[in-house]
Design an enzyme around this catalytic site. Structure first.
Site, PDB file in Angstrom:
ATOM      1  N   ASP A 180      -5.622  20.796 -46.848  1.00  0.00           N
ATOM      2  CA  ASP A 180      -5.547  20.819 -45.534  1.00  0.00           C
ATOM      3  C   ASP A 180      -5.914  19.324 -44.931  1.00  0.00           C
ATOM      4  O   ASP A 180      -6.986  18.752 -45.330  1.00  0.00           O
ATOM      5  CB  ASP A 180      -6.710  21.709 -45.078  1.00  0.00           C
ATOM      6  CG  ASP A 180      -6.415  22.075 -43.509  1.00  0.00           C
ATOM      7  OD1 ASP A 180      -5.280  22.005 -43.239  1.00  0.00           O
ATOM      8  OD2 ASP A 180      -7.266  22.573 -42.840  1.00  0.00           O
ATOM      9  N   GLU A 220       2.787  16.299 -39.954  1.00  0.00           N
ATOM     10  CA  GLU A 220       2.428  16.755 -38.542  1.00  0.00           C
ATOM     11  C   GLU A 220       2.934  15.745 -37.613  1.00  0.00           C
ATOM     12  O   GLU A 220       2.636  14.463 -37.969  1.00  0.00           O
ATOM     13  CB  GLU A 220       0.904  16.789 -38.434  1.00  0.00           C
ATOM     14  CG  GLU A 220       0.432  17.063 -36.906  1.00  0.00           C
ATOM     15  CD  GLU A 220      -1.116  17.916 -36.975  1.00  0.00           C
ATOM     16  OE1 GLU A 220      -1.775  17.800 -38.023  1.00  0.00           O
ATOM     17  OE2 GLU A 220      -1.717  17.712 -35.892  1.00  0.00           O
ATOM     18  N   SER A 275      -7.544  29.711 -34.463  1.00  0.00           N
ATOM     19  CA  SER A 275      -8.566  30.967 -34.205  1.00  0.00           C
ATOM     20  C   SER A 275      -8.567  31.729 -33.019  1.00  0.00           C
ATOM     21  O   SER A 275      -8.568  30.798 -32.208  1.00  0.00           O
ATOM     22  CB  SER A 275     -10.130  30.367 -34.842  1.00  0.00           C
ATOM     23  OG  SER A 275     -10.005  30.252 -36.201  1.00  0.00           O
ATOM     24  N   ASN A 326      -3.170  28.548 -39.103  1.00  0.00           N
ATOM     25  CA  ASN A 326      -4.359  28.236 -39.735  1.00  0.00           C
ATOM     26  C   ASN A 326      -5.819  28.761 -39.182  1.00  0.00           C
ATOM     27  O   ASN A 326      -5.800  28.662 -38.087  1.00  0.00           O
ATOM     28  CB  ASN A 326      -4.473  26.547 -39.698  1.00  0.00           C
ATOM     29  CG  ASN A 326      -3.672  25.850 -40.520  1.00  0.00           C
ATOM     30  OD1 ASN A 326      -2.774  26.305 -41.194  1.00  0.00           O
ATOM     31  ND2 ASN A 326      -3.932  24.557 -40.834  1.00  0.00           N
TER      32      ASN A 326
HETATM   33  O1  G3H Z   1      -8.978  21.563 -39.631  1.00  0.00           O
HETATM   34  C1  G3H Z   1     -10.094  21.724 -39.979  1.00  0.00           C
HETATM   35  C2  G3H Z   1     -10.929  23.001 -40.653  1.00  0.00           C
HETATM   36  O2  G3H Z   1     -11.289  23.875 -39.672  1.00  0.00           O
HETATM   37  C3  G3H Z   1     -11.752  22.196 -41.695  1.00  0.00           C
HETATM   38  O3  G3H Z   1     -12.880  22.054 -41.046  1.00  0.00           O
HETATM   39  O4  G3H Z   1     -13.405  19.907 -42.112  1.00  0.00           O
HETATM   40  O5  G3H Z   1     -15.127  21.139 -41.372  1.00  0.00           O
HETATM   41  O6  G3H Z   1     -13.998  21.880 -43.447  1.00  0.00           O
HETATM   42  P1  G3H Z   1     -13.803  21.064 -41.992  1.00  0.00           P
HETATM   43  P1  13P Z   2      -9.457  26.808 -36.263  1.00  0.00           P
HETATM   44  O1  13P Z   2     -10.696  25.927 -36.141  1.00  0.00           O
HETATM   45  O2  13P Z   2      -8.869  27.229 -35.043  1.00  0.00           O
HETATM   46  O3  13P Z   2      -9.793  27.799 -36.960  1.00  0.00           O
HETATM   47  O4  13P Z   2      -8.291  25.875 -36.996  1.00  0.00           O
HETATM   48  C1  13P Z   2      -8.236  25.553 -38.444  1.00  0.00           C
HETATM   49  C2  13P Z   2      -7.258  24.591 -38.975  1.00  0.00           C
HETATM   50  O5  13P Z   2      -6.403  24.143 -38.190  1.00  0.00           O
HETATM   51  C3  13P Z   2      -7.706  24.133 -40.111  1.00  0.00           C
HETATM   52  O6  13P Z   2      -6.516  23.366 -40.475  1.00  0.00           O
HETATM   53 ZN    ZN Z   3      -6.070  21.955 -38.714  1.00  0.00          ZN
END
Ligand code: G3H
Ligand code: 13P
Ligand code: ZN
Length: 309
Positions: free
Chosen positions: A82, A134, A214, A254
């Site tokens: 990701d 993206e 989300s 996502n």
């Molecule tokens: O897009 C980001 C995701 O929510 C991942 O979050 O970098 O805190 O693991 P993180």
């Molecule tokens: P949310 O923060 O809305 O769950 O999105 C997660 C996301 O896009 C990870 O790449």
């Molecule tokens: Zn993301």
């Protein structure tokens, strides 16, 4: 079954009017909860790993846990990087067993985004791995970056980007955002479906990805606050909007924040009701069950991918 790429998943999802859930994973309980839900619902699945997750849990632990989920479920599962920041991290994950990587060049100038994305595609495709690019920037908090406002995807750029880079899917910005605070209190949640439709018409049959998707279920925030938390008003993307997007060109949705909220609400509740517990299994077990329930909810209310594995 070994890991799969997202190619067939997205083709079926596009034709079938549903989307695949891409769930962020950071530890064993999260992976198990997601896998159990997908198994029960017979849903294809994408586990995705952010750079924060890679720092937290380490590359091999996550890869091996995902391999365990494959062995346990025999579902079509993709392992996806990701928000890969540069060629090097994408290469590391391609070499390290991922079946899909995202190169996030969205903060770079258009030409530079094309250059880096093309370079990742060439390397990944030579190794049987698919690539998500993206265009446009989401608002919200992601890793260490906090972006104040959206920079919506320009539909005039998408054909050139896809043709020049050879990417397999494209994340676009239509008003979703990362984190739990997607709209200001009193603001009506809305998405730019006009942009999504314009992009889809310029790229017929091509899989589109929504990040920041989300829904921030109010009961979760209420539970966190009931049991000692103090989250301010948190607003997500309404489930019916995401379902609508999934019926069209959006093939990957996502989800991270909703899993975090479910897990945190459950752990808080557990300690409020059982203040003397100190065995981690006693609070991680209900936390894992909460992840499972949330993923089942997503499959039913948002993704529509139940029974598609
Ligand atoms: O897009 C980001 C995701 O929510 C991942 O979050 O970098 O805190 O693991 P993180
Ligand atoms: P949310 O923060 O809305 O769950 O999105 C997660 C996301 O896009 C990870 O790449
Ligand atoms: Zn993301």
């Amino acid at each position: 079954m070994p890991l799969v790429t997202t190619t067939q998943m997205f083709k079926d999802a596009y034709e079938g009017g549903y989307a695949i859930g891409a769930f962020n994973v950071n530890n064993m309980e999260i992976i198990q909860g997601i896998a159990e839900a997908a198994l029960e619902e017979k849903a294809p699945l994408i586990f995705q790993v952010s750079s924060g997750a890679r720092q937290y849990a380490k590359h091999f632990y996550l890869v091996k846990l995902v391999e365990a989920a494959l062995a346990e479920t025999d579902l079509p599962i993709a392992l996806h990087l990701d928000h890969g920041a540069d060629f090097e991290v994408c290469k590391f994950c391609v070499d390290g067993g991922y079946s899909s990587v995202m190169i996030d060049g969205s903060s770079r100038p258009f030409k530079e985004n094309i250059e880096v994305t093309k370079k990742v595609v060439e390397y990944a495709h030579a190794h049987g791995v698919v690539v998500e690019g993206e265009l446009g920037q989401l608002a919200g908090v992601e890793d260490d970056v906090n972006i104040e406002s959206h920079s919506y995807t320009d539909p005039d750029q998408v054909q050139e980007f896809v043709e020049k880079t050879g990417v397999d899917s494209l994340a676009i910005a239509i008003g979703t955002s990362h984190g739990a605070f997607k709209f200001k209190p009193g603001q009506k949640p809305q998405l730019r479906f006009d942009i999504l439709e314009e992009v889809a018409s310029r790229l017929p049959g091509f899989p589109i990805v929504l990040h920041g998707a989300s829904s921030v279920i109010p009961e979760m925030v209420e539970k966190i606050n009931k049991y000692g938390g103090s989250m301010p008003d948190a607003i997500g993307i309404p489930e019916d909007m995401l379902r609508q997007a999934a019926k069209g060109a959006v093939c990957k949705i996502n989800i991270d924040s909703d899993l975090r909220l479910a897990m945190t609400a459950t752990v808080r509740e557990h300690f409020a009701l059982h203040p003397s517990d100190f065995d981690p299994r006693q609070y991680l077990k209900p936390a894992r069950a909460a992840i499972k329930d949330m993923v089942r909810r997503k499959i039913a209310n948002v993704l529509g991918c139940g029974g598609k594995a």
